[in-house]
Design an enzyme around this catalytic site. Sequence first.
Site, short mmCIF file in Angstrom:
data_model
loop_
_atom_site.label_atom_id
_atom_site.label_comp_id
_atom_site.label_asym_id
_atom_site.label_seq_id
_atom_site.Cartn_x
_atom_site.Cartn_y
_atom_site.Cartn_z
CB CYS A 117 36.65 42.59 55.22
SG CYS A 117 37.94 43.52 56.17
CG MET A 118 33.57 37.77 51.55
SD MET A 118 32.51 36.01 52.39
CE MET A 118 34.60 35.46 53.43
CG ASP A 119 31.38 40.19 52.56
OD1 ASP A 119 31.52 39.99 51.71
OD2 ASP A 119 31.29 40.62 53.92
CE LYS A 150 38.21 34.52 24.84
NZ LYS A 150 39.07 33.77 25.19
CE1 TYR A 157 38.33 39.95 59.90
CE2 TYR A 157 38.57 40.24 58.00
CZ TYR A 157 38.42 39.74 59.36
OH TYR A 157 36.64 39.24 59.27
CG HIS A 164 44.72 32.95 19.58
ND1 HIS A 164 43.64 34.15 19.04
CD2 HIS A 164 44.88 33.73 20.78
CE1 HIS A 164 43.87 34.72 20.21
NE2 HIS A 164 43.94 34.76 21.39
NE ARG A 214 44.05 29.46 23.82
CZ ARG A 214 43.75 30.83 23.40
NH1 ARG A 214 44.03 31.22 24.51
NH2 ARG A 214 43.30 31.07 22.52
NE ARG A 254 39.85 34.44 17.28
CZ ARG A 254 40.51 34.10 15.98
NH1 ARG A 254 40.82 34.03 14.39
NH2 ARG A 254 41.98 34.41 16.72
#
Length: 385
Positions: free
Chosen positions: A314-316, A38, A268, A166, A136, A222
């Site tokens: 920062c973002m990038d 998953k 920043y 589980h 759950r 699993r």
Amino acid sequence: MTFYRDTWAEVDLDAIHSNTKNLRGLLDENVQIMAVVKADGYGHKAVPTAEEALAAGAQWLGTALLDEAIALREAGITAPILVLGMIRPEDVVTAAANDIIVTAFQPWWLERAEKAAAASGQSFDYHIKIDSGMHRLGLKTNEEIDAFASRAASAEFGRAVGMFTHFAQADEQETSYVEEQTARFQEVADRLESVIGSIPVRHCANSAAAMRFPEAGFSLVRFGISMYGLTPSPSITADLPFALKPAFSLHSRITHVKTLEPGDTVSYGRTYTAESRERAATVPIGYADGWIRMHQGGDVLVNGQRCPIIGRICMDQMIIRVPEGIESGELVTLIGAQGSEYVSMEEAAARLDTINYEIPCVISARVPRLLQKQGRKTEVYYNIL
Ligand code: PMH
């Protein structure tokens, strides 16, 4: 697939292969393995991971979503797939058409799934989720269990082919809750079978449970995190007869190096101030890549040495402090090894006050995944839009 950015993750398929094989060796011969793939294989890419795990001895695949299961089918994978999470009951028709087994967890769900199946004349296979203590998803009370069993026994389209639960606490020293859950699971499973008839598959163990109590594997275990070479918790792996090999590493290349004068601030909010003359390097990875701001202050590796992340991420992009002599283009390892130095998934997770599982999952699709086998690149997965 081509990419033009100098930031990437490497996924070592040989590690996934040997982890799966070694885990296989812990289990009784007739216990089957489900590779849990998953969340795009915990961020490792579901399709190549699934193929490798199947080649190494897994027989089943597990996903959280129907969408993930369908994507595996579309990639040509034919192994049995169980969707471990809830799907909309009316979608059983789509699941069955794709030969995907679904999870039934409440009487109302089965009722609605039966209706949808009847309308299209399509039969479907399901595993029954028993809530033995995780709280759950699953059948919890005896009333629910009995209502489910009688509906299942008279169902014309749905076939119960498995039962599972589980564990909530399989990765801690204290094992009494695992024992309690196992006992309740067996009790409920027997109660269901007494009404529905024989159901061939029972499973409850995740990595931690299967590694610690291989004898409690029932017919299937699993494996998720351990197959990726990471430990479910530090207390688990000490007694293993083999070392798990982490498959995931994260890398980039320096774009720009500059000298900071004493008093110069970085990024920043100016949260870092150079105390002396020092070299700072920009690395093209940021929070939009899943390398979130909380990694500030952590170390990355450059030229086999630890270098701290300075100033806000920062973002990038982010900025690190580097020794003299480091230039643009130099390899940066954010997770993984350089020489004798190593930044583990656990080290990165500790900065974020989280667990190793979360780190590869949140490295975003903007970071290309290079799949490797025998040290050679086999495939690139990259889908930024
Ligand atoms: N089975 C189910 C139902 C799961 O939810 C998971 C992991 C596994 C097996 C595999 O567990 P492992 O990776 O510890 O081996 N699920 C999750 C989760 O929901 N959050 O973290 C892990």
